[in-house]
Design a protein around this motif. Sequence first.
Motif, PDB file in Angstrom:
ATOM      1  N   UNK A  17     -29.699  -6.177  51.356  1.00 13.19           N
ATOM      2  CA  UNK A  17     -29.456  -6.920  49.877  1.00 13.19           C
ATOM      3  C   UNK A  17     -28.383  -7.590  49.817  1.00 13.19           C
ATOM      4  N   UNK A  18     -27.220  -7.482  50.884  1.00 14.47           N
ATOM      5  CA  UNK A  18     -26.192  -7.993  50.657  1.00 14.47           C
ATOM      6  C   UNK A  18     -26.158  -9.595  50.607  1.00 14.47           C
ATOM      7  N   UNK A  19     -26.817 -10.198  51.340  1.00  8.88           N
ATOM      8  CA  UNK A  19     -27.101 -11.516  51.437  1.00  8.88           C
ATOM      9  C   UNK A  19     -27.422 -12.140  50.291  1.00  8.88           C
ATOM     10  N   UNK A  20     -28.830 -11.592  49.679  1.00 11.45           N
ATOM     11  CA  UNK A  20     -29.388 -12.266  48.429  1.00 11.45           C
ATOM     12  C   UNK A  20     -28.336 -11.787  47.239  1.00 11.45           C
ATOM     13  N   UNK A  21     -27.489 -10.680  47.224  1.00  6.76           N
ATOM     14  CA  UNK A  21     -26.846 -10.555  46.070  1.00  6.76           C
ATOM     15  C   UNK A  21     -25.631 -11.468  46.135  1.00  6.76           C
ATOM     16  N   UNK A  22     -25.117 -12.008  47.257  1.00  2.00           N
ATOM     17  CA  UNK A  22     -23.901 -12.937  47.357  1.00  2.00           C
ATOM     18  C   UNK A  22     -24.677 -14.011  46.916  1.00  2.00           C
ATOM     19  N   UNK A  27     -24.848 -18.308  42.444  1.00  2.00           N
ATOM     20  CA  UNK A  27     -25.699 -19.123  41.468  1.00  2.00           C
ATOM     21  C   UNK A  27     -25.529 -18.849  40.011  1.00  2.00           C
ATOM     22  N   UNK A  28     -25.577 -17.297  39.713  1.00  2.26           N
ATOM     23  CA  UNK A  28     -25.560 -17.021  38.397  1.00  2.26           C
ATOM     24  C   UNK A  28     -23.949 -17.384  37.927  1.00  2.26           C
ATOM     25  N   UNK A  29     -23.037 -17.199  38.619  1.00  5.19           N
ATOM     26  CA  UNK A  29     -21.796 -17.562  38.084  1.00  5.19           C
ATOM     27  C   UNK A  29     -21.482 -18.798  38.010  1.00  5.19           C
ATOM     28  N   UNK A  30     -21.938 -19.881  38.766  1.00  2.00           N
ATOM     29  CA  UNK A  30     -22.117 -21.318  38.718  1.00  2.00           C
ATOM     30  C   UNK A  30     -22.874 -21.704  37.305  1.00  2.00           C
ATOM     31  N   UNK A  31     -24.000 -21.250  37.266  1.00  4.14           N
ATOM     32  CA  UNK A  31     -24.612 -21.497  36.201  1.00  4.14           C
ATOM     33  C   UNK A  31     -24.002 -21.113  34.718  1.00  4.14           C
ATOM     34  N   UNK A  32     -23.402 -19.889  34.755  1.00  3.32           N
ATOM     35  CA  UNK A  32     -22.722 -19.407  33.519  1.00  3.32           C
ATOM     36  C   UNK A  32     -21.398 -20.213  33.364  1.00  3.32           C
ATOM     37  N   UNK A  33     -20.596 -20.578  34.649  1.00  5.64           N
ATOM     38  CA  UNK A  33     -19.644 -21.556  34.207  1.00  5.64           C
ATOM     39  C   UNK A  33     -20.041 -23.069  33.520  1.00  5.64           C
ATOM     40  N   UNK A  34     -21.048 -23.418  33.974  1.00  5.54           N
ATOM     41  CA  UNK A  34     -21.521 -24.503  33.227  1.00  5.54           C
ATOM     42  C   UNK A  34     -21.878 -24.265  31.683  1.00  5.54           C
ATOM     43  N   UNK A  35     -22.618 -23.191  31.320  1.00  5.56           N
ATOM     44  CA  UNK A  35     -22.944 -22.986  30.028  1.00  5.56           C
ATOM     45  C   UNK A  35     -21.838 -22.804  29.471  1.00  5.56           C
ATOM     46  N   UNK A  36     -20.719 -21.889  29.929  1.00  2.33           N
ATOM     47  CA  UNK A  36     -19.851 -21.713  29.188  1.00  2.33           C
ATOM     48  C   UNK A  36     -18.817 -22.962  28.846  1.00  2.33           C
ATOM     49  N   UNK A  37     -18.598 -23.921  29.756  1.00  2.15           N
ATOM     50  CA  UNK A  37     -18.149 -25.240  29.600  1.00  2.15           C
ATOM     51  C   UNK A  37     -18.718 -25.934  28.666  1.00  2.15           C
ATOM     52  N   UNK A  38     -20.036 -25.884  28.400  1.00  2.00           N
ATOM     53  CA  UNK A  38     -20.872 -26.771  27.202  1.00  2.00           C
ATOM     54  C   UNK A  38     -20.306 -25.941  25.940  1.00  2.00           C
ATOM     55  N   UNK A  39     -20.256 -24.634  26.018  1.00  2.00           N
ATOM     56  CA  UNK A  39     -20.131 -23.888  24.698  1.00  2.00           C
ATOM     57  C   UNK A  39     -18.590 -24.215  24.500  1.00  2.00           C
TER      58      UNK A  39
END
Length: 451
Positions: A17-22, A27-39
């Motif tokens: 599970x390590x590979x998929x988790x990384x 991906x989650x962090x990058x998408x969250x960074x984009x949404x937070x930037x828009x916010x």
Amino acid sequence: MRPPPWAQASPKEGGQTTGPLILYSAFTGALAGLLVALLNQLLRALAESLGLLFGYLPPEAPGEGGLLQAFTGPLLWPLAFLLPLLFALTSLVGTGQGLAALLRAAREGHPPPRLAHPRAVLGGVLQLALYSPMGREGPFGVLGLWLGSALDRRFPRVGGGLAFAGLAAGLGAAFHAPVAGALLATEILYRSLLLEVRALTPALIGALSGFAVYGAFFGYTPLLPFRVEVGLEAVPLGLLTGVLAAALATAWTEGGRFLEGRLRPLAFPLRHALLGLALALALLFLPEALGHGLGWVAIATTPLLPPSSLFLLLLAKLLLLLLAQGVRAYGAPYTPALVLGGFLGALLADLSGPLALPPDALALAGGAAVLAGVARAPFAALALSAEWGGYAALPLVLPAVLLAYALTPAQEETPREARATPEAPPSETPPQSEPLLPAPEADGGSGTPPG
């Protein structure tokens, strides 16, 4: 504390599970960074529009736009008294559940009420645009937690952890300090300095990838870019800073809890209206106390602000934060902790005599120390000081942070705070009781994030 069931998995299972988790954490962090930037773009636009209406734009932190400020005062002074009404209305937008309550709900496997996350984000942004002294990491962190929790439910085979990646991305972006954001995302749920590797791994990856995206919009410079170099001669002043920071953190947290108990009989909107009234008076008589205050910390490290004015600003900011804590205003306490500690450190630079150190060094140490006491997060505070000021600040910051953490009493969560309702909204002080540790894999896809 018993170990989490997933910590007992075999090495073979963990390796699968390590590979998929990384990958999913990135991906989650990058998408969250984009949404937070828009916010953040939305927050800045709202703050600018309301600032033009009320006649005051607080100075921005140097890392996001410099120190530009403007003050003309309201065109008609009664306009200032729209703030109590607006705060009463915005109190109804949120659910009374902030970052601390939503974190605990996710950790214990109790799904929050429907629309709790978006309402918490919107309520926090509206109050921050209306000069609230609380921190933007509140709605930023909730947005990241919301996204990560949704992806945990969507991809249950990853084994959980994406909620931590999203949360850390929001916190790291708010502070321009991804490592500190990742550590804070994990430390605020644990006591006795216990950290969970299964949570810290996605948090670090999510925070780094999130800040990589967020920084493309707002830059990668630290919010307060202090370059500090001190030697071992700074240790005594670091110890003094830690003691005073613990006293300041205790005065704020304990005073806020005392005031909350006295204001609890009042209706929730009326409590928030009291904060709006205090902000209206500050707008007319001391506008420097409005907003997050990081820009004023940068100014406090220069000769532009005399010690008497700095002490008045520290006192006014503390009183507003006491009231904000007492009414349970939306936002988070971590930026306010940095501001209070920064003012304290800048004052010490004026009063330290033969032990004199640069004001930016003491402001950094004071902010990190108060943050460690309020958030119960010494690792995050030390990482933040290193990301903002460099590792050469450690001889001063390390004793200050450790002493402040040891001397500041932990805020034990009361049963009334354990389940947030609009009638009894939770404190933004992080929960410090022993967390429950459900296994993300055990429910076969319920999507309960481990954070």
